[in-house]
Design a protein around this motif. Structure first.
Motif, PDB file in Angstrom:
ATOM      1  N   CYS A  37     -20.187  32.084 -10.741  1.00 16.49           N
ATOM      2  CA  CYS A  37     -21.540  31.778 -11.195  1.00 16.49           C
ATOM      3  C   CYS A  37     -21.980  30.449 -10.588  1.00 16.49           C
ATOM      4  O   CYS A  37     -21.238  29.469 -10.605  1.00 16.49           O
ATOM      5  CB  CYS A  37     -21.549  31.708 -12.717  1.00 16.49           C
ATOM      6  SG  CYS A  37     -23.074  31.057 -13.394  1.00 16.49           S
TER       7      CYS A  37
ATOM      8  N   CYS B  40     -22.680  27.551 -13.861  1.00 18.53           N
ATOM      9  CA  CYS B  40     -21.619  26.873 -14.606  1.00 18.53           C
ATOM     10  C   CYS B  40     -20.347  26.746 -13.768  1.00 18.53           C
ATOM     11  O   CYS B  40     -19.441  26.008 -14.124  1.00 18.53           O
ATOM     12  CB  CYS B  40     -21.328  27.606 -15.913  1.00 18.53           C
ATOM     13  SG  CYS B  40     -20.566  29.224 -15.647  1.00 18.53           S
TER      14      CYS B  40
ATOM     15  N   CYS C 106     -23.778  36.059 -16.142  1.00 20.36           N
ATOM     16  CA  CYS C 106     -22.553  35.278 -16.051  1.00 20.36           C
ATOM     17  C   CYS C 106     -21.578  35.748 -17.119  1.00 20.36           C
ATOM     18  O   CYS C 106     -21.974  36.060 -18.243  1.00 20.36           O
ATOM     19  CB  CYS C 106     -22.882  33.803 -16.242  1.00 20.36           C
ATOM     20  SG  CYS C 106     -21.398  32.777 -16.295  1.00 20.36           S
TER      21      CYS C 106
ATOM     22  N   CYS D  16     -23.245  30.313 -20.934  1.00 26.16           N
ATOM     23  CA  CYS D  16     -24.056  30.110 -19.732  1.00 26.16           C
ATOM     24  C   CYS D  16     -25.098  31.214 -19.676  1.00 26.16           C
ATOM     25  O   CYS D  16     -24.773  32.377 -19.886  1.00 26.16           O
ATOM     26  CB  CYS D  16     -23.161  30.148 -18.489  1.00 26.16           C
ATOM     27  SG  CYS D  16     -24.084  30.244 -16.947  1.00 26.16           S
TER      28      CYS D  16
ATOM     29  N   TRP E 293     -27.081  32.133 -17.046  1.00 27.67           N
ATOM     30  CA  TRP E 293     -27.514  32.588 -15.723  1.00 27.67           C
ATOM     31  C   TRP E 293     -27.692  34.112 -15.722  1.00 27.67           C
ATOM     32  O   TRP E 293     -26.837  34.844 -16.222  1.00 27.67           O
ATOM     33  CB  TRP E 293     -26.481  32.207 -14.648  1.00 27.67           C
ATOM     34  CG  TRP E 293     -26.973  32.561 -13.266  1.00 27.67           C
ATOM     35  CD1 TRP E 293     -27.674  31.766 -12.419  1.00 27.67           C
ATOM     36  CD2 TRP E 293     -26.805  33.813 -12.602  1.00 27.67           C
ATOM     37  NE1 TRP E 293     -27.971  32.436 -11.264  1.00 27.67           N
ATOM     38  CE2 TRP E 293     -27.451  33.702 -11.350  1.00 27.67           C
ATOM     39  CE3 TRP E 293     -26.195  35.021 -12.941  1.00 27.67           C
ATOM     40  CZ2 TRP E 293     -27.494  34.748 -10.427  1.00 27.67           C
ATOM     41  CZ3 TRP E 293     -26.242  36.065 -12.025  1.00 27.67           C
ATOM     42  CH2 TRP E 293     -26.888  35.922 -10.773  1.00 27.67           C
TER      43      TRP E 293
HETATM   44 ZN   LIG Z   1     -22.366  30.738 -15.588  1.00 29.94          ZN
END
Ligand SMILES: [Zn+2]
Ligand SMILES: [Zn+2]
Length: 663
Positions: free
Chosen positions: A618, A621, A640, A646, A648
């Protein structure tokens, strides 16, 4: 006016063409009365009394038929001529309240003017033996289905089902799959000599060394094979003997339901259900005899008509001196049907091309050909075996055999072509010296047994005595609809994870339900009920008492954890609790032991999980991996693995995106 009731509108239309104005023909649109859908509907305490209800879809029709019956002087029940048809008539009597009304039951195997007239001239009572055999099957299937399925929901996964004949069919598929997967191919070799006579090339295979006849595994390794080839270098080859034999090939028996389904599958790729739908259309429009049968009988009139047609098309050379009779294997003599055949053999398929759909035409053509073939001469082949002898450097004598097979008279093959392995040999003379063109060894491996397809599974069910003409197609449809068995691209049947799990569970804990012999005996019991040799209630009781006892015991004994849950070493990416493998009706999947607080699940298949795509770390992170996910609505997105820590996420595959950016 007389009211004739049949079960299908197409059949009603065809029959009404043959009847005068004194008749009205109506359709019941299938069964009007059955066990209720929402509950068991069988009183197991009161001698298995069924609680039939008018089917919701039939309520309107029943009312209409009732009023039509009231207006008519007599009701004639003309449903199909098997247990199912007899039961429909019996239910109609009850649903329409015909007990006090004069009614007649008529039966016929084909919908033609003469057959309908003959049936009308010979009405009979309802045959309760046939009705009882149908009731017994219905109630047995209901007891197994409605008792065992909830057990599976509780212990394995919701939405599953078990059934009497269907579970045995699944068992055959699962066991075959295991045979295939555990199969170890074995190597063997053959030695082949190719000769040239004039311009004619032919080959012979080594069959004997000295006094030893070769068996399949006589030559196990390439080294052994090469030793033989080397020993035979620069040998002289002589024809030692020539044996010619006349071989005859008999036509196949006329079609029964199961052989029709098998042949339509192998010739046209039709599934069993599809074949039955088309066959029913042909029957109901008067082109073929009744399609649910296990009899080889052919009526005398149909054979006479076949002889006429054969002489007309193929000439006297293709006529038999006497009709050929095929002995029926089935024991249920009460339902002495006929085989599936054209109702009018002089109706050549080619003359029907614009009357039939392409699929109907294919099936009619097949049935017509198969039927005519039964009354045509055997095909005659001339088989030749030429033994060719030589001496190796080791002074060992080697015998090779060349075989030929040539059709001398096509007989029934004229109308019903079949694969025949024809190979020609040149004219050879005894003691003739031959010129060797090539000597070589060939490596082979034994093959695993073939996976079942619908045709071979139906054949296996029939050979095991499981199922009857009315059940083959529904069984094929059910096991696939339940996703216990799926067809691969080559239409071979493969068990699914859930199919294997449910099968193993039934084999272990309900062995009788999936026992092949037990199920076959049950089918015989049903035949005995149809023949009046047994009463239906004791047959069901004999099954029910031990079944219920076992079911109660297993319900207490077995926990879901033991059956359907597997432990894993994996941790949940969301809450870090242990992951386990659970089962749904669609197969196995990862689930979190933190459920219901944590709802993490993932497919077992790494491809489906997106892991093999190597989507990389990712970018946000840097400790998580990108994984493929699905929204509640099923849309794919990438997120993610550290979610929800996280956040994302992307709608686009990050790998594809990166490549696009490079350009
Ligand atoms: Zn992440
Ligand atoms: Zn979790």
């Amino acid at each position: 006016m007389k009211l004739v009731i049949v079960e299908s509108p197409t059949k009603a239309k065809t029959i009404s063409q043959f009847l005068g104005s004194g008749f009205k023909v109506e359709s019941s649109y299938g069964h009007v009365r059955d066990l209720p859908e929402k509950k068991l509907g069988v009183d197991t305490e009161k001698n298995f009394e069924p609680q039939y209800v008018i089917l919701p879809k039939a309520k309107k029709r029943v009312a209409e038929l009732k009023s039509a019956a009231k207006k008519s002087e007599k009701v004639i029940l003309a449903t199909d001529t098997d247990r199912e048809g007899e039961a429909i008539s019996w239910h109609l009597i009850n649903a329409l309240g015909l007990e006090k009304k004069p009614y007649e039951r008529i039966v016929f195997h084909e919908i033609t003017k003469s057959a309908i007239e003959a049936a009308l001239a010979a009405p009979r009572e309802i045959d309760m033996r046939l009705v009882d055999a149908q009731q017994a099957r219905r109630i047995l299937d209901r007891l197994v289905g409605y008792k065992l399925s909830p057990f599976l929901w509780k212990k394995v996964a919701r939405g599953l089902s078990a059934g009497r004949v269907q579970s045995v069919a699944v068992r055959l598929v699962v066991e075959r799959e295991r045979e295939v997967l555990s199969f170890k191919p074995e190597e063997f070799h053959t030695i082949l000599a190719k000769f040239l006579k004039n311009t004619f090339e032919f080959s012979a295979q080594l069959i004997k060394i000295g006094k030893d006849k070769l068996e399949k595994f006589s030559i196990m390794t390439d080294a052994e094979a090469q030793k033989i080839v080397a020993d035979l270098k620069n040998s002289d080859w002589n024809v030692e003997s020539i044996i010619k034999k006349e071989m005859r090939r008999q036509p196949l028996a006329p079609f029964t339901t199961s052989t029709l389904q098998q042949t339509a599958f192998s010739k046209f790729g039709f599934g069993a259900k599809q074949t039955m739908v088309i066959a029913q259309q042909l029957y109901e429009t008067g082109f073929i005899t009744y399609m649910r049968t296990d009899s080889f009988n052919l009526s005398g009139e149909s054979i006479a008509a076949a002889f006429k047609e054969i002489e007309k098309i193929f000439g006297k050379k293709y006529l038999l001196a006497n009709p050929r009779i095929f002995k029926t294997k089935s024991k249920s003599a009460q339902e002495a049907h006929e085989a599936v055949r054209p109702t009018e053999p002089d109706r050549n398929p080619d003359s029907l091309k614009d009357k039939l759909t392409p699929q109907q035409f294919k099936l009619y053509d097949l049935i017509w050909r198969r039927f005519l073939a039964t009354q045509m001469p055997t095909a005659i082949f001339e088989a030749t075996a030429a033994d060719i002898s030589t001496e190796g450097k080791s002074k060992e004598n080697y015998i090779f055999r060349a075989t030929g097979n040539v059709l001398k008279f096509d007989g029934f093959l004229k109308v019903y072509p079949m694969k025949t392995a024809e190979t020609e040999l040149p004219e050879l003379l005894e003691n003739e010296e031959l010129k060797l063109k090539e000597l070589k060894s060939e490596q082979h491996f034994t093959e695993p047994p073939a996976r079942y397809n619908e045709a071979s599974l139906i054949k296996a069910l029939e050979e095991h005595g499981i199922g009857r003409p009315s059940t083959y197609a529904p069984t094929m449809a059910t096991i696939q609809a339940r996703r216990y068995v799926l067809k691969d691209e080559q239409k071979r049947l493969r068990p699914t994870d859930i199919g294997i799990l449910v099968n193993d569970l039934l084999v272990k804990h309900f062995p009788k339900v999936v026992d092949i012999e037990f199920t076959a005996r049950m089918e015989e019991d049903l035949d005995d009920i149809a023949d009046g040799k047994k009463k239906w209630q004791p047959v069901i009781k004999e099954f029910w008492v031990p079944f219920k006892e076992n079911l109660d015991k297993k319900s207490e004994e077995l926990s879901k954890e033991k059956i359907a849950i597997e432990k894993t070493e994996l941790k949940c990416p969301l809450c870090e609790k242990d992951l386990i493998i659970r089962m749904s009706r669609y197969g196995k999947f990862y689930a979190c032991t933190g459920f219901p607080a944590c709802k993490y699940t993932a497919p077992l298949d790494p491809k489906e999980r997106g892991e093999q795509e190597e989507l990389g770390p990712c970018s946000k992170c840097e400790t998580g991996r990108i994984v493929r996910r699905r929204t509640k609505k099923g849309r794919t997105f990438w997120g993610c693995s550290n979610w929800p820590k996280c956040d994302w996420a992307s709608w686009q595959n990050p790998v594809v995106k990166k490549e696009n950016q490079k350009e």
